[in-house]
Design an enzyme around this catalytic site. Structure first.
Site, short mmCIF file in Angstrom:
data_model
loop_
_atom_site.label_atom_id
_atom_site.label_comp_id
_atom_site.label_asym_id
_atom_site.label_seq_id
_atom_site.Cartn_x
_atom_site.Cartn_y
_atom_site.Cartn_z
N SER A 96 -0.22 -5.97 27.63
CA SER A 96 -1.20 -5.45 26.69
C SER A 96 -1.53 -3.98 26.91
O SER A 96 -2.68 -3.61 27.09
CB SER A 96 -2.48 -6.30 26.77
OG SER A 96 -3.30 -6.09 25.65
N PRO A 155 12.60 -26.24 15.45
CA PRO A 155 11.22 -26.74 15.30
C PRO A 155 10.28 -26.17 16.34
O PRO A 155 10.61 -26.07 17.53
CB PRO A 155 11.39 -28.26 15.48
CG PRO A 155 12.82 -28.54 15.18
CD PRO A 155 13.58 -27.33 15.63
N GLY A 170 7.29 -9.49 16.09
CA GLY A 170 7.46 -8.18 16.71
C GLY A 170 8.84 -7.58 16.56
O GLY A 170 9.60 -7.90 15.64
N ASP A 171 9.17 -6.69 17.48
CA ASP A 171 10.42 -5.92 17.41
C ASP A 171 11.66 -6.79 17.36
O ASP A 171 12.71 -6.34 16.89
CB ASP A 171 10.53 -5.01 18.64
CG ASP A 171 9.60 -3.81 18.58
OD1 ASP A 171 8.77 -3.76 17.66
OD2 ASP A 171 9.71 -2.94 19.46
N TYR A 229 -13.72 13.76 -2.66
CA TYR A 229 -13.52 15.21 -2.69
C TYR A 229 -14.71 15.95 -2.13
O TYR A 229 -15.87 15.68 -2.48
CB TYR A 229 -13.27 15.71 -4.12
CG TYR A 229 -13.44 17.22 -4.23
CD1 TYR A 229 -12.53 18.08 -3.62
CD2 TYR A 229 -14.53 17.78 -4.89
CE1 TYR A 229 -12.69 19.45 -3.67
CE2 TYR A 229 -14.70 19.15 -4.96
CZ TYR A 229 -13.78 20.00 -4.34
OH TYR A 229 -13.95 21.35 -4.38
N THR A 270 11.34 -19.75 13.33
CA THR A 270 12.79 -19.70 13.47
C THR A 270 13.39 -20.97 12.87
O THR A 270 12.67 -21.83 12.33
CB THR A 270 13.20 -19.59 14.95
OG1 THR A 270 12.92 -20.83 15.61
CG2 THR A 270 12.43 -18.46 15.64
N ASN A 271 14.69 -21.12 13.01
CA ASN A 271 15.36 -22.32 12.48
C ASN A 271 15.14 -23.55 13.35
O ASN A 271 15.48 -24.67 12.95
CB ASN A 271 16.86 -22.06 12.34
CG ASN A 271 17.51 -21.74 13.68
OD1 ASN A 271 17.14 -20.76 14.33
ND2 ASN A 271 18.48 -22.53 14.10
N ALA A 280 8.73 -16.47 16.15
CA ALA A 280 9.02 -15.15 16.73
C ALA A 280 8.29 -14.07 15.97
O ALA A 280 8.09 -14.17 14.74
CB ALA A 280 10.53 -14.89 16.72
N CYS A 323 2.77 3.36 22.82
CA CYS A 323 2.92 4.60 22.04
C CYS A 323 2.19 5.78 22.65
O CYS A 323 2.42 6.92 22.26
CB CYS A 323 2.43 4.37 20.61
SG CYS A 323 3.44 3.18 19.68
#
Length: 537
Positions: free
Chosen positions: A38, A275, A281-282, A426, A272-273, A279, A42
């Site tokens: 955690s 059960p 993220g990257d 503005y 996912t495929n 997944a 960046c």
């Protein structure tokens, strides 16, 4: 229910903490092979540059805090080496002791991210003065090298936004920095007209750019770089920022479907495929919110949102992931560069060609208020419908605001026809009475309604270059710009009085110039029966 989360940087902790807030009874175990969880990855370049001096401030949660505040069990320095879907178990290895054991799950979430992708350079395995910057441990290693070895020169391999952030922060420490990239531009996938602005800023700040060049061999432990053109480059320090690849091998071994680029394929519920295996993220391939095409989602902000959403889905919410837009931003010395959605590079790679672009350079706020700066804003939209496909902006101020507004517009499925109607705040210190986003909408509509025809300079044929009339409308005190030489210079202020100097028996092009003046010239000519086409660079 027992939920196991593999990966503890962005999406994993987001999922785990959200699930705990929704459900007190679920047993949650988070497993991370690194030393930390955690953390703000960046922000790591700014730690190298001493802009951020306290590493602890970048670590949002520790295992102890997650256990104490959220009742989430965390194992760091532990790696899942096998997933056995039939028995719903994972095999875990303690990287400190080497001991392996098994854990069962009811729900398994893969937030296993990506890793640095290094180029196949001869001698790269011998590098002793180099590193990648992917995690906290990397940052601590590089910082220690700088403080102990006091390098005078550094080379960053890779001129993407991440590499440029590293280059800037090394430069800020007084290190002479060279950036090498095999592409002809910096900051890919930004388009060339925006990338040129970034390149100019880099060179002005003392960064040496070596583009369209690769490293053939590395010797002397990383201190000598042999470039493909035969030249040698000496460097005290070497950092690779050459992209990433998904950590999907574990998933593949378990029988989870992967895309051609090795990202994990998930559906609209991030499943996912197999059960009960999800997944985020990257590591995943999802769909573009803009086009519906398959796309990876390589941003920590997306991973956080996906983790939050997945917790709701697993807790019973009938929600779906609407897709990835892609919004990024980078500080490059005095400039900010930001994008949303597709660039032209990305559209061409996806096989999408039916689009139009505009580039405007309004002031970021009222020109009469001190400090006004030009904002370079490119908008890309569908040629038939005006659907917003993407945007890029580079400038000193107001960049994040405008790209954020356009990201919201894309989320709301607005088109360029809606942009003039946006009521944006503005005040002279912050904007103009007609905000740059409103202006972008007007200019885009002019394109769609064929009130201002444009052409890329590179698309003009050799025959047209030889026979057409190229009009330069700059005033006498303004320098010539663009790559195409003018046939004649008639200042905009004199254009109505000199219309008889413009031929009507051959194509008329208005040479490249930023701002509204070329459009105004085209409208003057159109109002007098002369069709003119604006040149874009």
């Amino acid at each position: 229910m027992k939920a196991i989360v593999i990966g503890g940087v962005a999406g994993g902790p987001s999922f785990a903490t959200r699930l705990r807030r929704l459900n007190e009874q679920t047993e949650i175990l988070l497993i991370e092979r690194g030393d930390y969880i955690s953390y703000a990855s960046c922000a790591l370049p700014y730690y190298l540059g001493d802009v951020i001096t306290d590493m602890d401030s970048l670590i949002e949660r520790t295992p102890e805090i997650l256990k104490q505040k959220n009742n989430i069990d965390v194992l760091v320095r532990h790696e899942v080496t096998k997933i056995t879907p039939a028995s719903k178990t994972v095999t875990v290895k303690n990287l400190t002791t080497g001991v392996t054991f098994q854990e069962s799950y009811d729900v398994l979430v893969l937030a296993i991210g990506s890793r640095a992708s290094l180029p196949p350079i001869k001698g790269i395995e011998t590098v002793a003065n180099g590193c990648v910057l992917c995690n906290v441990t990397d940052a601590l290693t590089i910082k220690s090298f700088i403080e102990q070895q006091q390098p005078q020169t550094a080379t960053v391999v890779g001129a993407g936004p991440a590499g440029l952030e590293i280059a800037e922060n090394l430069c800020q420490r007084g290190i002479t920095v060279t950036v090498i990239d095999q592409l002809p531009q910096v900051a890919f996938p930004y388009d060339p007209e925006l990338a040129e602005l970034i390149a100019t800023q880099l060179t002005q700040k003392g960064i040496k750019l070596i583009l369209q060049q690769t490293i053939a061999e590395i010797s002397a432990g990383g201190k000598t770089l042999h470039l493909a053109d035969g030249t040698k480059l000496a460097t005290d320090m070497l950092i690779f920022a050459t992209g990433v690849q998904p950590n999907s091998e574990l998933a593949a071994a378990a029988g989870i479907d992967l895309a051609a680029d090795q990202h994990i394929v998930v559906d609209e519920r991030l499943a996912t495929n197999l059960p009960d295996i999800y997944a985020i993220g990257d590591v995943i391939e999802t769909t573009s919110y803009i086009t519906g095409l398959s796309t990876p989602s390589m941003l920590s902000s997306a991973a956080n949102r996906q983790g939050h959403l997945l917790a709701d889905i697993i807790n019973g919410a009938d929600w779906t992931y609407r897709g990835f837009i892609g919004t990024g931003i980078a500080k490059i010395f005095d400039l900010t560069a930001s994008f949303v959605g597709y660039t032209e590079h990305m559209l061409k790679a996806a096989g999408i060609t039916d689009y139009k672009t505009i580039l405007i350079t309004p002031f970021d706020h009222a020109h009469f208020y001190p400090g006004a700066k030009r904002l370079n804003l490119k908008l890309i939209f569908a040629a038939k419908t005006g659907k917003i496909l993407g945007a890029q902006a580079v400038g000193e101020r107001g960049v994040a605001q405008r790209i954020g507004e356009l990201s919201t517009a894309i989320t709301g499925k607005l088109s360029v026809y809606d942009l003039p109607d946006l009521e944006l705040p503005y005040s002279p210190p912050y904007s103009t009475t007609r905000d740059p986003i409103n202006t972008a909408g007007y200019v885009a509509i002019n394109q769609l309604e064929r009130k201002a025809l444009t052409i890329k300079a590179a698309a003009i044929t050799a025959t047209e270059l030889a026979t057409a009339f190229f009009l330069d409308i700059r005033e006498a005190d303004k320098p010539s710009v663009g790559t195409i030489s003018a046939t004649k210079n008639i200042p905009l202020s004199q254009l109505r009085d000199r219309l008889d100097e413009i031929p009507t028996d051959r194509p008329v092009y208005i040479t490249f110039r930023k701002g509204l003046n070329p459009y105004n010239a085209a409208r003057i000519l159109a109002g007098n029966g002369i069709k003119a086409i604006l040149i874009e660079e």
